[in-house]
Design a protein around this motif. Structure first.
Motif, PDB file in Angstrom:
ATOM      1  N   ARG A  85     -45.849 -53.412  -9.863  1.00 36.85           N
ATOM      2  CA  ARG A  85     -46.769 -51.822 -10.024  1.00 36.85           C
ATOM      3  C   ARG A  85     -45.346 -50.760  -9.079  1.00 36.85           C
ATOM      4  NH1 ARG A  85     -52.117 -51.431  -9.260  1.00 36.85           N
ATOM      5  NH2 ARG A  85     -52.910 -52.043 -11.378  1.00 36.85           N
ATOM      6  N   ALA A  86     -43.962 -51.214  -9.171  1.00 41.93           N
ATOM      7  CA  ALA A  86     -42.953 -49.925  -8.518  1.00 41.93           C
ATOM      8  C   ALA A  86     -42.989 -48.967  -9.306  1.00 41.93           C
ATOM      9  CB  ALA A  86     -41.610 -50.739  -8.329  1.00 41.93           C
ATOM     10  N   GLU A  87     -43.019 -49.168 -10.728  1.00 40.54           N
ATOM     11  CA  GLU A  87     -42.668 -47.631 -11.356  1.00 40.54           C
ATOM     12  C   GLU A  87     -43.473 -46.654 -11.725  1.00 40.54           C
ATOM     13  OE1 GLU A  87     -39.174 -47.920 -14.495  1.00 40.54           O
ATOM     14  OE2 GLU A  87     -40.593 -49.585 -15.651  1.00 40.54           O
ATOM     15  N   ILE A  88     -44.996 -47.928 -11.781  1.00 42.52           N
ATOM     16  CA  ILE A  88     -46.440 -46.655 -11.530  1.00 42.52           C
ATOM     17  C   ILE A  88     -45.880 -45.857  -9.751  1.00 42.52           C
ATOM     18  CG2 ILE A  88     -48.882 -46.700 -11.016  1.00 42.52           C
ATOM     19  CD1 ILE A  88     -47.502 -46.844 -13.652  1.00 42.52           C
ATOM     20  N   LEU A  89     -45.785 -46.625  -8.809  1.00 40.79           N
ATOM     21  CA  LEU A  89     -45.687 -45.691  -7.357  1.00 40.79           C
ATOM     22  C   LEU A  89     -45.138 -44.688  -6.724  1.00 40.79           C
ATOM     23  CD1 LEU A  89     -47.120 -46.253  -4.380  1.00 40.79           C
ATOM     24  CD2 LEU A  89     -45.299 -48.250  -4.498  1.00 40.79           C
ATOM     25  N   ALA A  90     -43.056 -45.270  -7.944  1.00 40.14           N
ATOM     26  CA  ALA A  90     -42.514 -43.927  -7.914  1.00 40.14           C
ATOM     27  C   ALA A  90     -42.759 -43.380  -8.491  1.00 40.14           C
ATOM     28  CB  ALA A  90     -41.503 -44.615  -8.476  1.00 40.14           C
ATOM     29  N   ALA A  91     -43.813 -43.248  -9.489  1.00 40.90           N
ATOM     30  CA  ALA A  91     -43.655 -41.992 -10.963  1.00 40.90           C
ATOM     31  C   ALA A  91     -44.847 -40.852  -9.742  1.00 40.90           C
ATOM     32  CB  ALA A  91     -44.802 -42.201 -11.996  1.00 40.90           C
ATOM     33  N   PHE A  92     -45.712 -42.039  -9.338  1.00 45.39           N
ATOM     34  CA  PHE A  92     -46.994 -41.060  -8.344  1.00 45.39           C
ATOM     35  C   PHE A  92     -46.666 -40.390  -7.285  1.00 45.39           C
ATOM     36  CE2 PHE A  92     -49.010 -40.967  -3.947  1.00 45.39           C
ATOM     37  CZ  PHE A  92     -50.352 -40.396  -4.605  1.00 45.39           C
ATOM     38  N   ILE A  93     -45.408 -40.427  -6.661  1.00 46.00           N
ATOM     39  CA  ILE A  93     -44.448 -39.681  -5.424  1.00 46.00           C
ATOM     40  C   ILE A  93     -43.418 -38.899  -5.860  1.00 46.00           C
ATOM     41  CG2 ILE A  93     -42.244 -39.863  -3.608  1.00 46.00           C
ATOM     42  CD1 ILE A  93     -43.653 -43.536  -3.202  1.00 46.00           C
ATOM     43  N   ASN A  94     -43.096 -39.433  -7.498  1.00 48.92           N
ATOM     44  CA  ASN A  94     -42.301 -38.305  -7.586  1.00 48.92           C
ATOM     45  C   ASN A  94     -43.207 -37.152  -8.177  1.00 48.92           C
ATOM     46  OD1 ASN A  94     -39.819 -39.384  -7.307  1.00 48.92           O
ATOM     47  ND2 ASN A  94     -39.623 -40.070  -9.582  1.00 48.92           N
ATOM     48  N   ALA A  95     -44.182 -37.191  -8.612  1.00 51.83           N
ATOM     49  CA  ALA A  95     -45.428 -36.282  -9.176  1.00 51.83           C
ATOM     50  C   ALA A  95     -45.410 -35.144  -8.129  1.00 51.83           C
ATOM     51  CB  ALA A  95     -46.314 -37.076 -10.083  1.00 51.83           C
ATOM     52  N   ALA A  96     -46.165 -35.698  -6.730  1.00 49.62           N
ATOM     53  CA  ALA A  96     -46.669 -35.543  -5.508  1.00 49.62           C
ATOM     54  C   ALA A  96     -45.114 -34.870  -5.306  1.00 49.62           C
ATOM     55  CB  ALA A  96     -47.283 -36.703  -4.393  1.00 49.62           C
ATOM     56  N   THR A  97     -43.902 -34.864  -5.392  1.00 49.51           N
ATOM     57  CA  THR A  97     -42.755 -34.006  -4.763  1.00 49.51           C
ATOM     58  C   THR A  97     -42.589 -33.183  -5.791  1.00 49.51           C
ATOM     59  OG1 THR A  97     -40.747 -35.754  -5.741  1.00 49.51           O
ATOM     60  CG2 THR A  97     -42.325 -35.631  -3.685  1.00 49.51           C
ATOM     61  N   SER A 207     -50.965 -41.552 -13.026  1.00 44.36           N
ATOM     62  CA  SER A 207     -50.154 -42.361 -11.939  1.00 44.36           C
ATOM     63  C   SER A 207     -51.126 -42.755 -10.961  1.00 44.36           C
ATOM     64  CB  SER A 207     -48.884 -41.857 -11.591  1.00 44.36           C
ATOM     65  OG  SER A 207     -49.407 -41.007 -10.383  1.00 44.36           O
ATOM     66  N   THR A 208     -52.148 -41.862 -10.025  1.00 41.81           N
ATOM     67  CA  THR A 208     -52.891 -42.426  -9.429  1.00 41.81           C
ATOM     68  C   THR A 208     -54.690 -43.168 -10.271  1.00 41.81           C
ATOM     69  OG1 THR A 208     -52.977 -40.064  -9.045  1.00 41.81           O
ATOM     70  CG2 THR A 208     -55.275 -41.470  -8.111  1.00 41.81           C
ATOM     71  N   LYS A 209     -55.005 -43.198 -11.845  1.00 42.94           N
ATOM     72  CA  LYS A 209     -55.565 -43.587 -12.594  1.00 42.94           C
ATOM     73  C   LYS A 209     -54.936 -45.343 -12.356  1.00 42.94           C
ATOM     74  CE  LYS A 209     -57.807 -40.452 -15.403  1.00 42.94           C
ATOM     75  NZ  LYS A 209     -57.779 -39.781 -16.959  1.00 42.94           N
ATOM     76  N   VAL A 210     -53.848 -45.233 -12.594  1.00 46.02           N
ATOM     77  CA  VAL A 210     -53.507 -46.872 -12.779  1.00 46.02           C
ATOM     78  C   VAL A 210     -53.710 -47.243 -11.456  1.00 46.02           C
ATOM     79  CG1 VAL A 210     -51.526 -48.157 -13.308  1.00 46.02           C
ATOM     80  CG2 VAL A 210     -51.910 -46.502 -14.539  1.00 46.02           C
TER      81      VAL A 210
END
Length: 305
Positions: A85-97, A207-210
């Motif tokens: 799940r690391a890449e999904i979490l990274a996508a979520f953080i990057n989308a938020a930023t 990314s939130t959905k995942v």
């Protein structure tokens, strides 16, 4: 438990992906340092804000790089899914930023629009051109992987929007040099920021959905249940869960009530048919079925655990 493993990415491709990210990180560090020095020397707020944006890219690329490396780590007794799940979490953080950076750009654009300043436009023009070339090269490096991977898409979007911001700074520099139209830079920055919010929100939503274990949009649960129910010896499909673990894995879990007390080998044959059905039609590659006969439990398709 059934599996249809789909290895979409070879080790060579993973190494190439990591190398491309690493090159992009180095390029953006160089661009950021150059823009900070140039912004201070020229007195350009546009260059300094672009440097801030570039610095956020460096952070997001490092997050993407670390996540990409973590996702390759093997599972263990403490981490049975590994770091998938690391890449999904990274996508979520990057989308938020992305969205935060866009809001900061809008605030900066409004301030600059209200208080345009005379600046050393030649330095702005040259440094923004360098940033466009550097980010443009990084965008080309990450473009292919961005189409199939949320993490890479988040890094790609950071770089793409930064390249566009640098284009705005360049246009602003040229217009300031030849026409003294200082407000154009603010207008272009504002438009880019709105685009950034639009793209960032879409990525944040996906990314939130995942992360929330929502059913992927491509998986019609009712249709799948009806198709499995049509199997000759199956009485009822219930207690269904479908979720996406990462970019490559979609999991299906269900209880199946049989019409008769079948043998384990007969169940294996039926399980194999179910796996083929959901994999070939819906790209579900991990199937976990609990077989039942005459069990007194709730037979609803969706059950709150």
């Amino acid at each position: 438990m059934g599996h249809h493993h789909s290895h979409n990415h070879s080790h060579t491709h993973s190494d190439l992906k990591r190398r491309n990210l690493f090159i992009s990180i180095l390029l953006n560090i160089l661009i950021t340092v150059a823009q900070v020095i140039g912004g201070l020397l020229s007195g350009s707020l546009a260059l300094l804000s672009d440097a801030l944006h570039n610095f956020s890219d460096v952070i997001s690329l490092i997050i993407s790089y670390v996540a990409n490396n973590l996702s390759k780590k093997k599972a263990s007794f403490q981490k049975t899914f590994g770091y998938k799940r690391a890449e999904i979490l990274a996508a979520f953080i990057n989308a938020a930023t992305l969205i935060v950076v866009a809001i900061l750009l809008i605030i900066e654009a409004v301030k600059r629009f209200q208080n345009p300043q005379d600046i050393e436009s030649n330095l702005v023009i040259w440094l923004s051109a360098v940033a466009i070339l550097g980010n443009g090269f990084s965008v080309l490096l990450l473009k292919k992987d961005s189409e199939t991977n949320m993490n890479m898409k988040s890094a790609y979007l950071h770089l793409l929007t930064d390249m566009m911001a640098s284009v705005a700074v360049l246009i602003g520099g040229l217009l300031m040099k030849y026409y003294q139209l200082y407000w154009v830079d603010s207008l272009l920055t504002f438009i880019i920021a709105l685009y950034l919010i639009w793209m960032g929100f879409d990525l944040l939503k996906n990314s939130t959905k995942v992360l929330m274990l929502f059913t992927p949009d491509t998986v019609p649960i009712k249709k799948i249940v009806n198709e499995i129910n049509a199997f000759e010896r199956i009485k009822n499909v219930h207690h269904v869960h479908v979720w996406q673990l990462n970019e490559d894995e979609i999991h299906l879990e269900a209880h199946i009530d049989f019409n008769e007390d079948i043998t384990l080998s007969e169940f294996d044959d039926i399980l194999h048919d179910i796996e083929d059905l959901v994999f070939n039609k819906y790209d579900i590659n991990h199937v976990n079925i609990q077989p039942e006969f005459g069990k007194d439990d709730v037979k609803d398709v969706i059950v709150q655990d």
